[in-house]
Design a protein around this motif. Structure first.
Motif: not given
Length: 507
Positions: A264-268, A464-467, A473-475
């Motif tokens: 997700y972070e890399n846009g893949y 919710d926490a997984t998403i 949005q959370i660590d």
């Protein structure tokens, strides 16, 4: 009266694709008179009028073409009350609470707390004493009956499904253009996702593609499949001492979280997955916006959606992805159970009525009715080619007349077909192969009062926490706190109750 004229031998499997949503056309058990009264004895060939509260997955209810064939074969008159798949949880739980049911009720959400509570409450007939009296129902394996049972009772005829249908559909033409092979490991899969995003796989010179498409339903999104590839348990892990650990409290789940977060972070991974519906996910793939689709059984539908948009699209189904150790895992949806065909005592008041309805369900598993509900009418909706492979003659007509009935088949495994589409036929074979390394959920046949009461709301904490973790949005500490919140809110009690139930059933 019922006929027995269908003789064709079937080989290799076909799964019918389900897409879209339906329109609710009614709800309630009074739309048709029943064919048995309190004093009637069971006659398997008696005429029967029945209502069926059912879940379907197409944009509109079916025509009456196939329904008439089913009714003629089974000597019945059926009034269907369609519930849209997109709102089935709300509509079914409301129907259960209000008592506005039907002679047959399709229950697919067996892990829903309201559904489980209703099943345990005595609202429905326990059919376990009756199944062995019927030609097809007696063939339902004991492990399937056990998986479909709740608290020791089997409150409906199990929908029999393949043990594990998970897998990927990948753009083969994109792989070839970029000089990549079909991935077999998570590292290779990540590289494919990167290349599909960054290396212009469609060759149009634009930055307009993403590796992984996805959707908001976490259970059927890429994450559940990826967590299987990492070796995470399916729902729960149980050790030799009978100690239960939820899947999200394992190292493998955290590995999958970090993998998906990096995608997700890399846009893949498509950035709006958290608000994307299945139909939109399919359209993204069909339109060439994404190159990896989670849902191997949807391969034929994806190809059909791409017609006129990407006529040169080539795809490949993939079911084996390992961590690099050559070990394969894929989660099993319901341990081979897709839900129940349940019979409420408020509508089905006598044993004679129940037996006649069970005969109707048994008749639905006959080859001729299976073909009506799978392919339609031979020569109108489908034909068998020179290689005895199943081929649809008119996709639009099949979708209108036949497709809505496919999810109502009591068994998808009793018979099988060879598909004329080689990609679809390969996907069907890989689904069968999945049974060799399917990961079962040990909690399926067990019962927990707390899970029945609060399971749905507790699941939301983890979903919710997984998403949120995947989206950054959370660590990790935030995710672990969510797990603790789940335990404090009742999850810890669920663990204890499952352990007690497991010990009781495995002395």
């Amino acid at each position: 009266m019922k006929k027995k004229s269908f003789k064709r031998t079937l080989a290799i499997s076909i799964a019918v694709l389900l897409t879209g949503t339906l329109v609710l056309t009614g709800c309630g058990g009074g739309a048709a008179e029943k064919g048995a009264d309190a004093n009637q004895t069971y006659d398997p060939n008696s005429a029967l009028s029945l209502t069926w509260l059912n879940i379907l997955h197409t944009a509109s209810p079916p025509t009456d073409v196939i329904q008439k064939k089913i009714e003629e074969y089974t000597n019945t008159k059926v009034t269907f009350n369609w519930v849209p798949d997109a709102s089935k949880e709300e509509r079914i739980t409301t129907a259960l609470a209000s008592g506005q049911l039907a002679d047959i009720v399709t229950l697919t959400l067996l892990d829903n707390s309201s559904v489980r509570s209703s099943l345990k409450s005595g609202l429905f007939w326990d059919v376990s004493p009756y199944l062995d009296d019927y030609e097809h129902l007696k063939e339902i394996p004991q492990e399937v009956r056990k998986a479909a049972s709740i608290g020791g009772g089997l409150y409906g005829v199990p929908f029999q499904k393949d043990l594990a249908r998970g897998g990927l559909v990948i753009r083969k033409d994109w792989l070839d253009r970029l000089g990549l092979k079909v991935p077999t490991t998570l590292d290779e899969l990540y590289e494919v996702a990167r290349a599909f995003t960054e290396d212009d796989p469609d060759g149009n010179g634009k930055d307009d593609t993403v590796g992984f498409g996805d959707r908001s339903d976490l259970r059927y999104s890429s994450f559940k499949t990826i967590s299987s590839y990492f070796g995470a348990p399916n729902g729960w892990k149980v050790d030799e001492q009978g100690k239960f650990t939820p899947e999200f409290d394992t190292p493998e789940y955290m590995e999958a979280l970090n993998y998906s977060r990096k995608l997700y972070e890399n846009g893949y991974l498509i950035q709006d997955f958290a608000v994307t519906a299945k139909s939109d996910q399919q359209q993204q793939f069909a339109q060439g916006k994404t190159g990896i689709y989670t849902g191997m059984i949807d391969i034929a539908n994806l190809k059909n959606l791409a017609k006129g948009i990407q006529d040169g699209m080539q795809v490949v189904p993939v079911n084996k992805i390992s961590k690099g150790d050559g070990q394969y895992h894929i989660w099993s949806e319901g341990n081979g159970v897709g839900g129940l065909l349940a019979f409420p005592k408020s509508e089905v008041k006598t044993e004679a009525e129940l037996k006649r309805l069970l005969q109707f369900v048994d008749d639905l598993i006959d080859e001729e009715v299976y073909m009506y509900m799978t392919g339609g009418i031979e020569g109108v909706h489908y034909e068998f080619d020179g290689n005895e492979a199943f081929k649809k003659l008119d996709q639009d007509k099949w979708q209108a007349d036949v497709q809505p009935f496919s999810s109502s088949r009591p068994s998808e495994v009793t018979y099988s077909l060879k598909d004329a589409d080689p990609d679809k036929d390969l996907a069907n074979q890989l689904v069968k192969e999945n049974a060799e390394f399917a990961v079962l959920d040990p909690s399926v046949p067990l019962d927990s009062a707390t899970a029945n009461e609060k399971g749905t709301e507790l699941d939301k904490i983890i979903t919710d926490a997984t998403i949120m973790y995947i989206m950054g949005q959370i660590d990790e500490n935030g995710f672990k706190q969510a797990v603790q919140n789940w335990k404090n809110a009742g999850g810890g009690q669920i663990i204890s109750e499952y352990e007690a139930a497991y010990k009781s059933s495995n002395p």
